[in-house]
Structures are given as structure tokens and as C-alpha cells.
Scaffold this active site. Sequence first.
Site, short mmCIF file in Angstrom:
data_model
loop_
_atom_site.label_atom_id
_atom_site.label_comp_id
_atom_site.label_asym_id
_atom_site.label_seq_id
_atom_site.Cartn_x
_atom_site.Cartn_y
_atom_site.Cartn_z
N LYS A 1 47.56 -43.45 32.97
CA LYS A 1 46.74 -43.40 31.75
C LYS A 1 46.08 -44.77 31.64
CE LYS A 1 47.15 -41.80 26.97
NZ LYS A 1 46.01 -40.90 26.95
C1 LIG Z 1 43.43 -36.86 30.18
C2 LIG Z 1 44.61 -36.44 29.37
N1 LIG Z 1 45.31 -35.35 29.74
C3 LIG Z 1 46.38 -34.94 29.05
C4 LIG Z 1 46.81 -35.60 27.90
C5 LIG Z 1 48.00 -35.11 27.15
O1 LIG Z 1 49.08 -36.02 27.29
P1 LIG Z 1 50.18 -36.19 26.17
O2 LIG Z 1 50.70 -34.84 25.86
O3 LIG Z 1 51.21 -37.05 26.81
O4 LIG Z 1 49.54 -36.82 24.99
C6 LIG Z 1 46.10 -36.73 27.49
C7 LIG Z 1 46.52 -37.48 26.30
O5 LIG Z 1 47.16 -38.47 26.42
C8 LIG Z 1 44.99 -37.16 28.24
O6 LIG Z 1 44.28 -38.22 27.86
#
Ligand SMILES: Cc1ncc(COP(=O)(O)O)c(C=O)c1O
Length: 310
Positions: free
Chosen positions: A157
Site C-alpha cells: 500500500k
Molecule cells: C487498492 C485497494 N484495494 C483494496 C483495498 C481494501 O483494503 P482494506 O480492506 O484493507 O481497507 C484498499 C483500501 O485500503 C485499496 O486501496
Amino acid sequence: MEKAELIWMNGKLVPWDEANVHVLSHGLHYGTGVFEGLRAYETEGGTAVFRHREHLERLVRSAQLYYLDLPYTVDELRSATHELIRRNGFTSCYIRPLAFRGYGEMGLYAQDAPIEMIVAVWEWGAYLGDDGKRNGVRAKVSSWRRISPQGLIPHAKASGQYLNSILAKTETARAGYDEAILLDERGLVCEGSGENIFLVRDGTLVTPPHTASILDGITRRSVIQIARDLGYTVVERDVARAELYLAEEVFLTGTAAELVPVREVDDHDLGEPGEITRHIQAKFEDAVCGRAEEYLEWLDVVEQPSKVTG
Ligand SMILES: Cc1ncc(COP(=O)(O)O)c(C=O)c1O
């Protein structure tokens, strides 16, 4: 956005308006940062951060993938976040930890640019709107493909990587849709611009696997567990684009958006949010708000200072 009072910055709580950086900060120029998004909810046991440790551990892993040594440990960041929530007086909030290369050196191998860290909290309602959560959103497959593991790291991330999500989101928002769905480099379904995706096919839940360039979403993991506990079969497998149109139900999951039904993809009508989506959504809401005994371990209650007596 609504301001809070304080931001935690490099070990200190500073007033919101004074949490500033130098314009020559490395991360501002090259996107060299990693971050997280979490939510704290009001529960009967007090304000609780949902899956706090898992998010902080993902932050550490994102940093490692980009060779960034975080100057704080998971435990230090956890305590700092508790204090920040307490001092800002929030009972529920969104939480944004960020680590980035700061000011000191330019160029692409700037090992001497310091790594700075902040944690900010603010009040942030449903990312795709309350109406979206209730009635579903209209999504469109973007012409931009999700970043590929051949050039970047979908499992991280990382700040710079979000230019890809921003292109997809911008394209579909300008075309009048609520959210973008990205395909991976092979043309298979990957995820939303900031959410993972699930489909219901013949009563089975299907979601793209780790090899489809997804972010390993913590809401995704939670939803897989909840769905299995409720007796549904969940399969992680590649998903063809047309399956989005043929699915009985489609929904998105993410910390900011939570669990959001999709009622339309590429102008194919999927109808009202389905029964399975509703069932899992209700259980997820119980879990984050501390109403589901079996998932209480997912909640990290913000400790209040013990009252001085006498
Ligand atoms: C590109 C992306 N995919 C998926 C998610 C979902 O992740 P999470 O459930 O950990 O927030 C996020 C959010 O953080 C994201 O930015």
C-alpha cells in the site's frame, strides 16, 4: 475534510495546522511513502480500532517491500494512535498512518532522506455514501489496468502506486459512475479503485486471488471469514469480466467504503442489493461495532486513562 485538533508527527502530538513538511520532501516528488487506512468505531466496550495490529503489520510489510526502515514499532504506533484518538476526543474516526521519505536528499537512491511518520485521525463518513451502502453503487470497468507485479508491487500500500487508482477513479467519475473496477494485466477482474471485489455465482462467493494483482485487503479477509462462518462457500479464483454482468450479486469491500453493494456494472443492471450481500453486510456491521461476540478479538479498544480516586 474536517479538521481534528492534533496530529501525531514523528513522535509528538502537534496542532493540526502545524503538521507541515518541507516542499523538497522526497515523498512529495517521487511518491516514496507507504500508508494505511483504518477505522475506529463506537462500541459498547468503548472506542475500538478494527483489526489494528493487522493494519500496522501490513504497513510494516509495505515499508519493507520498498526498503524503508520504519523508525517506530507496531506497538509504538498502536499506543500513539490510542493517545491521538483520546486526545482528539473521538468516539469513532478514520485513521491514516503514513511513512514517507522526508527532506534531506533528492534523486532516486536517497538513502539519507529521513523517514518521517505521521498518524492523523478525522471524521470520515461512508466513502461511497450512505445511499451507496444501502442501495448499491453504479460501477464501470476502467480502461486503465491495475498496476502489474512486473512494474510495481500490488501487495504494497504505497503512495506513488495510487496514481493508478486515481486515473481509474477519475475516468469513471467523469463518466458519471460511482466507482471504478480495474482489470489486471491479463484482462481479468482485479478490484475496485480502493476496494476488493466479491461476486455471487450460483450461490457461491467468488473473489479474485492474490495472483490477480489485488491488495490483500483486511476487510476482504474479514468478509471471507464471516461468509464461511455463516455457511457460505467462498472461492478465490480468477474472474472473467463478463462474470461481473452475469453475477447474481456483486459487492465491494474496504476500510473506507466498508461493504458496498454494486447495483450496476457497465450499464448492466444487477438489481437491488441481494440477500447474501445483505446478510454478510449486517454481520460485518455487527463485527465492527462490537455486537458480534465471535469477532470481538478483531477490536482494539482504545484504553482510557484509569480514573484517579480519593
Ligand atoms: C487498492 C485497494 N484495494 C483494496 C483495498 C481494501 O483494503 P482494506 O480492506 O484493507 O481497507 C484498499 C483500501 O485500503 C485499496 O486501496
